[in-house]
Scaffold this motif. Structure first.
Motif, mmCIF file in Angstrom:
data_model
loop_
_atom_site.group_PDB
_atom_site.id
_atom_site.type_symbol
_atom_site.label_atom_id
_atom_site.label_comp_id
_atom_site.label_asym_id
_atom_site.label_seq_id
_atom_site.Cartn_x
_atom_site.Cartn_y
_atom_site.Cartn_z
ATOM 1 N N SER A 39 0.841 -1.203 0.000
ATOM 2 C CA SER A 39 0.000 0.000 0.000
ATOM 3 C C SER A 39 0.868 1.241 0.000
ATOM 4 N N ASP A 41 0.257 5.575 0.071
ATOM 5 C CA ASP A 41 -0.672 6.702 0.180
ATOM 6 C C ASP A 41 -0.244 7.790 -0.802
ATOM 7 N N ALA A 43 -2.051 10.306 -2.068
ATOM 8 C CA ALA A 43 -2.562 11.652 -1.774
ATOM 9 C C ALA A 43 -1.725 12.367 -0.721
ATOM 10 N N LEU A 64 -7.717 3.972 -6.608
ATOM 11 C CA LEU A 64 -7.418 4.478 -5.263
ATOM 12 C C LEU A 64 -8.612 4.326 -4.333
ATOM 13 N N VAL A 65 -8.318 4.029 -3.081
ATOM 14 C CA VAL A 65 -9.328 4.003 -2.030
ATOM 15 C C VAL A 65 -8.862 4.994 -0.975
ATOM 16 N N ASP A 66 -9.548 6.121 -0.848
ATOM 17 C CA ASP A 66 -9.166 7.211 0.057
ATOM 18 C C ASP A 66 -7.736 7.669 -0.202
ATOM 19 N N GLY A 67 -7.331 7.729 -1.471
ATOM 20 C CA GLY A 67 -6.002 8.209 -1.830
ATOM 21 C C GLY A 67 -4.897 7.178 -1.677
ATOM 22 N N VAL A 68 -5.252 5.946 -1.330
ATOM 23 C CA VAL A 68 -4.245 4.902 -1.114
ATOM 24 C C VAL A 68 -4.316 3.887 -2.256
#
Length: 138
Positions: A39, A41, A43, A64-68
């Motif tokens: 993973s 991040d 963002a 992406l899931v929440d910028g990750v």
């Protein structure tokens, strides 16, 4: 981890999770945690320059899931090979996402020669079809 010539991601910004892999491995597949989830991040990463971050976020948006960004690798039997495969995949994804967009196409007109060749081939085709008309000259 080096991502092309644009930026470098330190290992501290990556997080890895290990789990049991489905796939080849025989009896060992039930006991070894060879599957890797890497993973990153995107963002919040200070390693990605500001002018590239927006482009990378836009390109990778659906992944992406929440910028990750999460990448799973389980194609190899060993954890080490899966870690290397996941890191290589992450580097390729980020390299492609941060690449500048291709230059816009400038519209051009067909050349005189290409027009003439096209019309000549249409004429030949027309002659072939005209020769097929149902008349028999016997």
């Amino acid at each position: 981890m080096v991502v092309g010539s644009r930026f470098v991601i330190p290992g501290a910004e990556l997080s890895e999770r290990f789990s049991r892999s489905s796939g080849p491995g025989g009896q060992g597949v039930n006991t070894t945690d060879s599957r890797v989830e890497l993973s990153f991040d995107v963002a919040a990463s200070p390693s990605i320059p500001e002018h590239l971050r927006d482009r990378v976020l836009a390109e990778l948006g659906p992944r992406l899931v929440d910028g990750v960004l999460t990448i799973a690798a389980s194609e190899h039997r060993s954890q080490l090979q899966n870690r290397e495969a996941a890191r290589a995949r992450l580097a390729n994804l980020l390299r492609d996402a941060s690449a500048p967009p291709p230059a816009k196409r400038r519209p051009t007109k067909p050349s005189r020669g290409s027009k003439e060749r096209r019309l000549a081939s249409k004429k030949r085709r027309s002659d072939v079809k005209r020769g097929r008309s149902g008349r028999f000259d016997d």
